[in-house]
Design a protein around this motif. Structure first.
Motif, PDB file in Angstrom:
ATOM      1  N   ALA A  44       0.830  -1.208   0.000  1.00 22.44           N
ATOM      2  CA  ALA A  44       0.000   0.000   0.000  1.00 22.44           C
ATOM      3  C   ALA A  44       0.862   1.255   0.000  1.00 22.44           C
ATOM      4  O   ALA A  44       0.643   2.193  -0.791  1.00 22.44           O
ATOM      5  N   ILE A  45       1.852   1.311   0.897  1.00 22.10           N
ATOM      6  CA  ILE A  45       2.693   2.504   0.984  1.00 22.10           C
ATOM      7  C   ILE A  45       3.599   2.610  -0.240  1.00 22.10           C
ATOM      8  O   ILE A  45       3.845   3.718  -0.745  1.00 22.10           O
ATOM      9  N   GLY A  46       4.066   1.473  -0.752  1.00 22.28           N
ATOM     10  CA  GLY A  46       4.842   1.515  -1.988  1.00 22.28           C
ATOM     11  C   GLY A  46       4.053   2.135  -3.124  1.00 22.28           C
ATOM     12  O   GLY A  46       4.586   2.921  -3.923  1.00 22.28           O
ATOM     13  N   ALA A  47       2.751   1.819  -3.200  1.00 22.60           N
ATOM     14  CA  ALA A  47       1.891   2.400  -4.234  1.00 22.60           C
ATOM     15  C   ALA A  47       1.749   3.911  -4.038  1.00 22.60           C
ATOM     16  O   ALA A  47       1.779   4.682  -5.009  1.00 22.60           O
ATOM     17  N   VAL A  48       1.597   4.350  -2.796  1.00 20.20           N
ATOM     18  CA  VAL A  48       1.499   5.790  -2.525  1.00 20.20           C
ATOM     19  C   VAL A  48       2.762   6.501  -2.987  1.00 20.20           C
ATOM     20  O   VAL A  48       2.706   7.544  -3.663  1.00 20.20           O
ATOM     21  N   LEU A  49       3.918   5.945  -2.649  1.00 19.70           N
ATOM     22  CA  LEU A  49       5.185   6.596  -2.996  1.00 19.70           C
ATOM     23  C   LEU A  49       5.378   6.683  -4.510  1.00 19.70           C
ATOM     24  O   LEU A  49       5.819   7.720  -5.027  1.00 19.70           O
ATOM     25  N   ARG A  50       5.046   5.636  -5.214  1.00 22.12           N
ATOM     26  CA  ARG A  50       5.230   5.670  -6.668  1.00 22.12           C
ATOM     27  C   ARG A  50       4.283   6.683  -7.320  1.00 22.12           C
ATOM     28  O   ARG A  50       4.640   7.340  -8.302  1.00 22.12           O
ATOM     29  N   GLN A  51       3.086   6.829  -6.752  1.00 23.81           N
ATOM     30  CA  GLN A  51       2.168   7.840  -7.285  1.00 23.81           C
ATOM     31  C   GLN A  51       2.635   9.245  -6.910  1.00 23.81           C
ATOM     32  O   GLN A  51       2.455  10.186  -7.692  1.00 23.81           O
ATOM     33  N   GLN A  52       3.242   9.402  -5.747  1.00 22.49           N
ATOM     34  CA  GLN A  52       3.850  10.690  -5.418  1.00 22.49           C
ATOM     35  C   GLN A  52       4.915  11.049  -6.455  1.00 22.49           C
ATOM     36  O   GLN A  52       4.986  12.193  -6.930  1.00 22.49           O
ATOM     37  N   ALA A  53       5.750  10.082  -6.780  1.00 16.63           N
ATOM     38  CA  ALA A  53       6.824  10.321  -7.744  1.00 16.63           C
ATOM     39  C   ALA A  53       6.272  10.669  -9.119  1.00 16.63           C
ATOM     40  O   ALA A  53       6.819  11.523  -9.832  1.00 16.63           O
ATOM     41  N   SER A  54       5.162  10.046  -9.492  1.00 15.39           N
ATOM     42  CA  SER A  54       4.615  10.250 -10.833  1.00 15.39           C
ATOM     43  C   SER A  54       4.045  11.648 -11.028  1.00 15.39           C
ATOM     44  O   SER A  54       3.955  12.136 -12.162  1.00 15.39           O
ATOM     45  N   VAL A  55       3.633  12.305  -9.934  1.00  9.92           N
ATOM     46  CA  VAL A  55       3.044  13.643 -10.058  1.00  9.92           C
ATOM     47  C   VAL A  55       3.993  14.731  -9.574  1.00  9.92           C
ATOM     48  O   VAL A  55       3.645  15.923  -9.593  1.00  9.92           O
ATOM     49  N   ALA A  56       5.201  14.355  -9.148  1.00 11.38           N
ATOM     50  CA  ALA A  56       6.147  15.336  -8.611  1.00 11.38           C
ATOM     51  C   ALA A  56       6.706  16.201  -9.732  1.00 11.38           C
ATOM     52  O   ALA A  56       7.039  15.711 -10.818  1.00 11.38           O
ATOM     53  N   ASP A  57       6.805  17.493  -9.456  1.00  9.91           N
ATOM     54  CA  ASP A  57       7.403  18.441 -10.395  1.00  9.91           C
ATOM     55  C   ASP A  57       8.888  18.542 -10.063  1.00  9.91           C
ATOM     56  O   ASP A  57       9.311  19.358  -9.248  1.00  9.91           O
ATOM     57  N   HIS A  58       9.676  17.663 -10.656  1.00 13.28           N
ATOM     58  CA  HIS A  58      11.082  17.567 -10.292  1.00 13.28           C
ATOM     59  C   HIS A  58      11.889  17.212 -11.533  1.00 13.28           C
ATOM     60  O   HIS A  58      11.567  16.252 -12.226  1.00 13.28           O
ATOM     61  N   PRO A  59      12.962  17.957 -11.827  1.00 19.89           N
ATOM     62  CA  PRO A  59      13.741  17.673 -13.043  1.00 19.89           C
ATOM     63  C   PRO A  59      14.618  16.441 -12.923  1.00 19.89           C
ATOM     64  O   PRO A  59      15.083  15.914 -13.936  1.00 19.89           O
ATOM     65  N   LEU A  60      14.836  15.953 -11.700  1.00 22.65           N
ATOM     66  CA  LEU A  60      15.711  14.807 -11.494  1.00 22.65           C
ATOM     67  C   LEU A  60      14.885  13.538 -11.283  1.00 22.65           C
ATOM     68  O   LEU A  60      13.746  13.603 -10.813  1.00 22.65           O
ATOM     69  N   PRO A  61      15.442  12.376 -11.592  1.00 28.07           N
ATOM     70  CA  PRO A  61      14.699  11.124 -11.361  1.00 28.07           C
ATOM     71  C   PRO A  61      14.369  10.957  -9.880  1.00 28.07           C
ATOM     72  O   PRO A  61      15.201  11.266  -9.015  1.00 28.07           O
TER      73      PRO A  61
END
Length: 450
Positions: A44-61
């Motif tokens: 569950a938390i892994g899914a939250v983190l990956r969705q956070q990453a997918s919407v993050a406005d960040h130029p770096l991986p």
């Protein structure tokens, strides 16, 4: 760099990952390993983190996230280890609270009977984890947020030395709110703060060479603009000449808070258990909505924090300033950057006393401003505790050490002393009843049955 999060299925882990996503500095964390004993919570938390990453406005991986239930695998290769475990889960917390309340003593999870029961469950596991860290990742720095944070940190130090540092967001949050109340930039202020975890006082607020705390204490309007000022009332704060950590409300208004907690339908632990169980269940059914579900649950959690104390003080609802982000996750990020890159920082942390507070020995873990660099965290000079503050701190330190003694030796006598010594437990008979009930109902305390 690699960060391992112990208790990686915990509800607040996305706060840490959000802070990492915002870090644009060189040498940032690039890999996050989540360790937990519960695979469904990890997912569950892994899914939250990956969705956070997918919407993050960040130029770096974004930092790569992996999950594991193998402790040694999680620790191996870690540069930093963030410990935020909850032994016994929220189910254990609800039992802690209910046992105490049924015996007419406070059962808050880190204060009084509840905190001691939590420590007795947690310390044996924390010590075993420290031993595995020493064996598998001896060069890693351990940042401990596992509650009771000061007690757990002190128990890990004999194994990990000064490479384990305890953190809490309460002192920095208090300092920030107090600074804003008198128009001071929080990042430029020095906070003369000292005590133990969840038992400290802000005794000075220096900016530009001037202590602004007396000015703050004289202004009813400024005090009423933030949570601690409303909790304790201006008259009482002026009387003691300091601003206490919010958890001291349980000590200063013990009778009223006990009555308020006993009057509600469910304890805080029961509320969180029901709320988070629903979150994990819904996320399991709808993993594509994990981030949305987490954000909704977190908003409700934060708005209801400390509700009983606020009701006693007639402090009203929490406002945006009280709930604004920048808590323990920012403390952890600042600590990691200071150590990894030798970027000098000033943070309030849980570390060994080293002679700073004269009422305690050098090895006592205290909560105090520290200077942090590549060598770790060193406490700085602050004003000495008043007789009142020292008396309470020394009493609770005796409680912490008796709890550590019980957890590391299996001594039921030491566990009883921990409960009987606590200022909020007013009878050895009650302390014995609490201990008997906890040992009977909590499987993790089986080691105290002999």
């Amino acid at each position: 760099m690699r960060l391992t999060i112990l208790g990686g299925g915990g509800f607040r882990v996305p706060l840490v990952y959000h802070a990492l996503l915002g870090d644009r500095g060189a040498g940032r964390i690039t890999e996050v390993v989540l360790f937990d004993t519960d695979r469904s919570r990890l997912a569950a938390i892994g899914a939250v983190l990956r969705q956070q990453a997918s919407v993050a406005d960040h130029p770096l991986p974004p930092p790569v996230v992996t999950e594991t239930t193998d402790l040694d695998e999680a620790l191996r290769g870690a540069d930093f280890i963030f410990s935020a475990i909850r032994v016994g889960g929220l189910e254990g917390r609800t039992i802690d609270e209910r046992i105490a309340l049924d015996l007419d003593v406070l059962g808050q999870e880190t204060v009084g009977a509840g905190g001691i029961a939590y420590g007795l469950r947690t310390l044996p596991v924390a010590v075993r984890i420290a031993q595995r860290i020493a064996a598998v990742a001896p060069e890693a720095w351990t940042i401990n947020f596992t509650n009771p944070a000061g007690m757990v940190t002190e128990a890990m130090i004999p194994i990990l030395g000064d490479r384990v540092i305890g953190i809490c967001d309460s002192p920095s949050g208090l300092g920030r709110r107090a600074a804003l109340a008198v128009g001071v930039d929080p990042s430029t202020a020095f906070y003369d703060y000292a005590g133990l975890n969840h038992l400290g006082w802000l005794r000075g607020l220096r900016s530009g060479g001037v202590d602004r705390l007396p000015e703050l204490l004289q202004s009813d309007d400024a005090l009423s603009s933030f949570e601690e000022g409303r909790l304790f009332s201006p008259d009482w704060l002026r009387s003691i000449g300091s601003i206490p950590n919010e958890y001291l409300h349980y000590y200063y208004f013990a009778r009223e808070t006990l009555a308020a907690v006993q009057a509600v339908r469910q304890t805080r632990g029961t509320f969180l258990l029901e709320q988070q169980s629903a979150f994990y269940a819904e996320t399991g059914k709808h993993p594509d909505q994990a981030l949305e579900l987490w954000q909704k649950t977190r908003a409700e959690r934060e708005s209801t924090y400390g509700v009983e104390s606020r009701e006693v003080a007639d402090a009203g609802e929490r406002d945006e300033r009280d709930m604004e982000a920048g808590g323990y996750e920012q403390v952890a990020l600042s600590l990691m950057r200071a150590i990894a890159h030798n970027e000098r920082a000033s943070l309030i942390l849980n570390v060994r006393n080293r002679g700073v507070l004269h009422h305690l020995d050098d090895d006592a873990v205290i909560e105090i401003p520290c200077t942090v660099d590549a060598n770790g965290a060193l406490p700085v000079t602050v004003s000495q505790l008043t007789d009142h503050q020292a008396g309470l701190v020394c009493s609770v330190k005796a409680v912490e050490r008796s709890t550590i003694d019980a957890a590391t030796t299996g001594s039921r006598s030491a566990a009883l002393k921990a409960l009987a010594y606590h200022p909020l437990i007013d009878s050895v008979t009650v302390a014995r009843s609490v201990l008997d009930a906890c040992v009977e109902r909590l499987p993790d305390l089986a080691y105290l049955r002999a």
